[in-house]
Design a protein around this motif. Structure first.
Motif, PDB file in Angstrom:
ATOM      1  N   LEU A   1      -0.529  -3.356  -7.005  1.00 54.72           N
ATOM      2  CA  LEU A   1       0.299  -4.495  -6.585  1.00 54.72           C
ATOM      3  C   LEU A   1      -0.499  -5.714  -6.117  1.00 54.72           C
ATOM      4  O   LEU A   1       0.071  -6.762  -5.839  1.00 54.72           O
ATOM      5  CB  LEU A   1       1.258  -4.064  -5.457  1.00 54.72           C
ATOM      6  N   ARG A   2      -1.818  -5.574  -5.989  1.00 53.49           N
ATOM      7  CA  ARG A   2      -2.675  -6.652  -5.484  1.00 53.49           C
ATOM      8  C   ARG A   2      -2.241  -7.102  -4.082  1.00 53.49           C
ATOM      9  O   ARG A   2      -2.190  -8.290  -3.768  1.00 53.49           O
ATOM     10  CB  ARG A   2      -2.720  -7.850  -6.430  1.00 53.49           C
ATOM     11  N   CYS A   3      -1.929  -6.108  -3.256  1.00 56.45           N
ATOM     12  CA  CYS A   3      -1.539  -6.350  -1.864  1.00 56.45           C
ATOM     13  C   CYS A   3      -2.422  -5.509  -0.957  1.00 56.45           C
ATOM     14  O   CYS A   3      -2.889  -4.446  -1.342  1.00 56.45           O
ATOM     15  CB  CYS A   3      -0.075  -5.956  -1.631  1.00 56.45           C
ATOM     16  N   THR A   4      -2.616  -5.998   0.260  1.00 61.35           N
ATOM     17  CA  THR A   4      -3.347  -5.264   1.282  1.00 61.35           C
ATOM     18  C   THR A   4      -2.348  -4.638   2.254  1.00 61.35           C
ATOM     19  O   THR A   4      -1.176  -5.045   2.278  1.00 61.35           O
ATOM     20  CB  THR A   4      -4.296  -6.215   2.036  1.00 61.35           C
ATOM     21  N   PRO A   5      -2.760  -3.653   3.040  1.00 60.94           N
ATOM     22  CA  PRO A   5      -1.832  -3.063   4.013  1.00 60.94           C
ATOM     23  C   PRO A   5      -1.216  -4.148   4.907  1.00 60.94           C
ATOM     24  O   PRO A   5      -1.900  -5.073   5.338  1.00 60.94           O
ATOM     25  CB  PRO A   5      -2.731  -2.125   4.823  1.00 60.94           C
TER      26      PRO A   5
ATOM     27  N   PRO B   1       4.570 -13.244   0.249  1.00 61.30           N
ATOM     28  CA  PRO B   1       4.083 -13.577  -1.101  1.00 61.30           C
ATOM     29  C   PRO B   1       2.709 -12.937  -1.366  1.00 61.30           C
ATOM     30  O   PRO B   1       1.729 -13.626  -1.628  1.00 61.30           O
ATOM     31  CB  PRO B   1       4.011 -15.105  -1.073  1.00 61.30           C
ATOM     32  N   CYS B   2       2.656 -11.618  -1.239  1.00 62.38           N
ATOM     33  CA  CYS B   2       1.438 -10.821  -1.465  1.00 62.38           C
ATOM     34  C   CYS B   2       0.356 -11.024  -0.403  1.00 62.38           C
ATOM     35  O   CYS B   2      -0.775 -10.586  -0.578  1.00 62.38           O
ATOM     36  CB  CYS B   2       0.871 -11.046  -2.872  1.00 62.38           C
ATOM     37  N   ILE B   3       0.699 -11.696   0.692  1.00 56.51           N
ATOM     38  CA  ILE B   3      -0.195 -11.862   1.836  1.00 56.51           C
ATOM     39  C   ILE B   3       0.687 -12.079   3.060  1.00 56.51           C
ATOM     40  O   ILE B   3       1.713 -12.761   2.976  1.00 56.51           O
ATOM     41  CB  ILE B   3      -1.195 -13.037   1.615  1.00 56.51           C
ATOM     42  N   CYS B   4       0.318 -11.475   4.180  1.00 56.54           N
ATOM     43  CA  CYS B   4       1.224 -11.469   5.335  1.00 56.54           C
ATOM     44  C   CYS B   4       1.077 -12.672   6.263  1.00 56.54           C
ATOM     45  O   CYS B   4       1.617 -12.673   7.366  1.00 56.54           O
ATOM     46  CB  CYS B   4       1.088 -10.165   6.114  1.00 56.54           C
ATOM     47  N   THR B   5       0.406 -13.731   5.828  1.00 52.70           N
ATOM     48  CA  THR B   5       0.342 -14.952   6.633  1.00 52.70           C
ATOM     49  C   THR B   5       1.448 -15.936   6.257  1.00 52.70           C
ATOM     50  O   THR B   5       1.562 -17.006   6.853  1.00 52.70           O
ATOM     51  CB  THR B   5      -1.034 -15.641   6.497  1.00 52.70           C
TER      52      THR B   5
ATOM     53  N   GLY C   1      14.382  12.653  -6.771  1.00 53.26           N
ATOM     54  CA  GLY C   1      13.876  13.792  -7.529  1.00 53.26           C
ATOM     55  C   GLY C   1      12.370  13.935  -7.490  1.00 53.26           C
ATOM     56  O   GLY C   1      11.757  14.339  -8.478  1.00 53.26           O
ATOM     57  N   SER C   2      11.774  13.611  -6.359  1.00 59.42           N
ATOM     58  CA  SER C   2      10.325  13.738  -6.211  1.00 59.42           C
ATOM     59  C   SER C   2      10.035  14.521  -4.932  1.00 59.42           C
ATOM     60  O   SER C   2      10.552  14.186  -3.879  1.00 59.42           O
ATOM     61  CB  SER C   2       9.671  12.353  -6.123  1.00 59.42           C
ATOM     62  N   ALA C   3       9.231  15.518  -5.063  1.00 62.33           N
ATOM     63  CA  ALA C   3       8.889  16.312  -3.888  1.00 62.33           C
ATOM     64  C   ALA C   3       7.690  15.711  -3.157  1.00 62.33           C
ATOM     65  O   ALA C   3       6.843  15.059  -3.761  1.00 62.33           O
ATOM     66  CB  ALA C   3       8.571  17.740  -4.310  1.00 62.33           C
ATOM     67  N   ARG C   4       7.672  15.922  -1.863  1.00 62.11           N
ATOM     68  CA  ARG C   4       6.526  15.605  -1.017  1.00 62.11           C
ATOM     69  C   ARG C   4       6.007  14.181  -1.148  1.00 62.11           C
ATOM     70  O   ARG C   4       4.902  13.943  -1.624  1.00 62.11           O
ATOM     71  CB  ARG C   4       5.407  16.579  -1.261  1.00 62.11           C
ATOM     72  N   LEU C   5       6.787  13.243  -0.722  1.00 59.71           N
ATOM     73  CA  LEU C   5       6.339  11.856  -0.704  1.00 59.71           C
ATOM     74  C   LEU C   5       5.439  11.610   0.504  1.00 59.71           C
ATOM     75  O   LEU C   5       5.646  12.188   1.566  1.00 59.71           O
ATOM     76  CB  LEU C   5       7.537  10.906  -0.607  1.00 59.71           C
ATOM     77  N   SER C   6       4.467  10.743   0.318  1.00 58.78           N
ATOM     78  CA  SER C   6       3.614  10.319   1.423  1.00 58.78           C
ATOM     79  C   SER C   6       3.200   8.882   1.169  1.00 58.78           C
ATOM     80  O   SER C   6       3.478   8.314   0.105  1.00 58.78           O
ATOM     81  CB  SER C   6       2.386  11.224   1.541  1.00 58.78           C
ATOM     82  N   PHE C   7       2.534   8.290   2.147  1.00 61.65           N
ATOM     83  CA  PHE C   7       2.047   6.932   1.957  1.00 61.65           C
ATOM     84  C   PHE C   7       0.908   6.959   0.946  1.00 61.65           C
ATOM     85  O   PHE C   7       0.021   7.802   1.013  1.00 61.65           O
ATOM     86  CB  PHE C   7       1.589   6.328   3.288  1.00 61.65           C
ATOM     87  N   ALA C   8       0.960   6.023   0.010  1.00 57.85           N
ATOM     88  CA  ALA C   8      -0.071   5.950  -1.031  1.00 57.85           C
ATOM     89  C   ALA C   8      -1.356   5.375  -0.442  1.00 57.85           C
ATOM     90  O   ALA C   8      -1.320   4.624   0.536  1.00 57.85           O
ATOM     91  CB  ALA C   8       0.425   5.082  -2.189  1.00 57.85           C
ATOM     92  N   PRO C   9      -2.485   5.692  -1.046  1.00 57.03           N
ATOM     93  CA  PRO C   9      -3.765   5.159  -0.563  1.00 57.03           C
ATOM     94  C   PRO C   9      -3.831   3.636  -0.683  1.00 57.03           C
ATOM     95  O   PRO C   9      -3.252   3.048  -1.599  1.00 57.03           O
ATOM     96  CB  PRO C   9      -4.800   5.810  -1.480  1.00 57.03           C
ATOM     97  N   GLU C  10      -4.572   3.026   0.246  1.00 59.35           N
ATOM     98  CA  GLU C  10      -4.751   1.567   0.236  1.00 59.35           C
ATOM     99  C   GLU C  10      -5.312   1.084  -1.091  1.00 59.35           C
ATOM    100  O   GLU C  10      -4.944   0.016  -1.576  1.00 59.35           O
ATOM    101  CB  GLU C  10      -5.701   1.136   1.366  1.00 59.35           C
ATOM    102  N   GLU C  11      -6.211   1.863  -1.675  1.00 58.52           N
ATOM    103  CA  GLU C  11      -6.826   1.459  -2.950  1.00 58.52           C
ATOM    104  C   GLU C  11      -5.769   1.334  -4.043  1.00 58.52           C
ATOM    105  O   GLU C  11      -5.850   0.442  -4.897  1.00 58.52           O
ATOM    106  CB  GLU C  11      -7.891   2.466  -3.406  1.00 58.52           C
ATOM    107  N   SER C  12      -4.792   2.223  -4.031  1.00 58.90           N
ATOM    108  CA  SER C  12      -3.723   2.173  -5.033  1.00 58.90           C
ATOM    109  C   SER C  12      -2.820   0.971  -4.798  1.00 58.90           C
ATOM    110  O   SER C  12      -2.353   0.344  -5.755  1.00 58.90           O
ATOM    111  CB  SER C  12      -2.893   3.455  -5.005  1.00 58.90           C
ATOM    112  N   LEU C  13      -2.567   0.636  -3.537  1.00 56.74           N
ATOM    113  CA  LEU C  13      -1.775  -0.552  -3.212  1.00 56.74           C
ATOM    114  C   LEU C  13      -2.439  -1.793  -3.796  1.00 56.74           C
ATOM    115  O   LEU C  13      -1.780  -2.632  -4.406  1.00 56.74           O
ATOM    116  CB  LEU C  13      -1.604  -0.675  -1.695  1.00 56.74           C
ATOM    117  N   TRP C  14      -3.738  -1.891  -3.640  1.00 56.17           N
ATOM    118  CA  TRP C  14      -4.459  -3.046  -4.179  1.00 56.17           C
ATOM    119  C   TRP C  14      -4.518  -2.995  -5.707  1.00 56.17           C
ATOM    120  O   TRP C  14      -4.245  -3.984  -6.382  1.00 56.17           O
ATOM    121  CB  TRP C  14      -5.874  -3.132  -3.602  1.00 56.17           C
TER     122      TRP C  14
END
Length: 179
Positions: A110-114, A148-152, A94-107
């Motif tokens: 969620l405290r995650c990087t791309p 675990p919040c980091i991709c390494t 029920g949400s129109a026009r989804l897109s990828f959220a900005p990197e700043e919002s991700l951090w």
């Protein structure tokens, strides 16, 4: 790509980034067992495929999305090979026009990087601004694999532990979607 051996309930040695240490701390606090591998950054699905072979379960593709106004945020956990069509998902939630959220919002949320977006990042969303969406096959699978919040590092968790221990702790509900 270099990948470590498989470790059971063993966080990486040495100093961890704060968000990574917090993820391992919370898993231990909640009594959630995990298998782990570490290595070069697994920041795209091609690299994650190699990690998935070692873990024995596919790593979820995690997409951090928002509406046009950037007032509603979504974390979509889906199978690595599933195609993503915004129109299909938008209609279901029920949400129109989804897109990828900005990197700043991700951090910020969620405290995650791309490349590191993960269901475990919901532990940082204390204001519950992110709605969790899980593709049905991921939701019904015995295991879930994520960072675990980091991709390494990459983890293999029982999906039931995520649904019955982790999400109640964070206060997040899950919306199951079909893609």
């Amino acid at each position: 790509m270099e990948i470590s051996a498989l470790y059971h309930n063993c966080r990486p040695a040495g100093e961890l980034l704060p968000q990574e240490a917090a993820a391992f701390d919370l898993l231990e606090e909640l009594g959630i067992p995990y298998d782990r591998v570490s290595g070069d950054p697994a920041d795209n699905m091609e690299k994650c495929a190699a990690v998935s072979e070692v873990l024995g379960t596919p790593i979820c593709k995690n997409l951090f999305l928002c509406n046009r106004q950037k007032t509603q945020f979504y974390l979509l956990c889906m199978g690595p090979d599933k195609p993503f069509h915004t129109k299909d998902l938008s209609h279901q939630i029920g949400s129109a026009r989804l897109s990828f959220a900005p990197e700043e919002s991700l951090w910020e949320l969620l405290r995650c990087t791309p490349g590191s977006a993960t269901i475990l990042g919901l532990m940082n969303d204390t204001d519950h601004r992110v709605r969790l969406l899980m593709e049905r096959e991921v939701y019904e699978a015995e295991y879930l694999s994520c960072h675990p919040c980091i991709c390494t590092s990459s983890l293999k968790l029982k999906t039931a532990d995520v649904l019955e221990k982790f999400l109640p702790h964070t206060g997040h509900d899950v919306t199951v979607v079909d893609l």
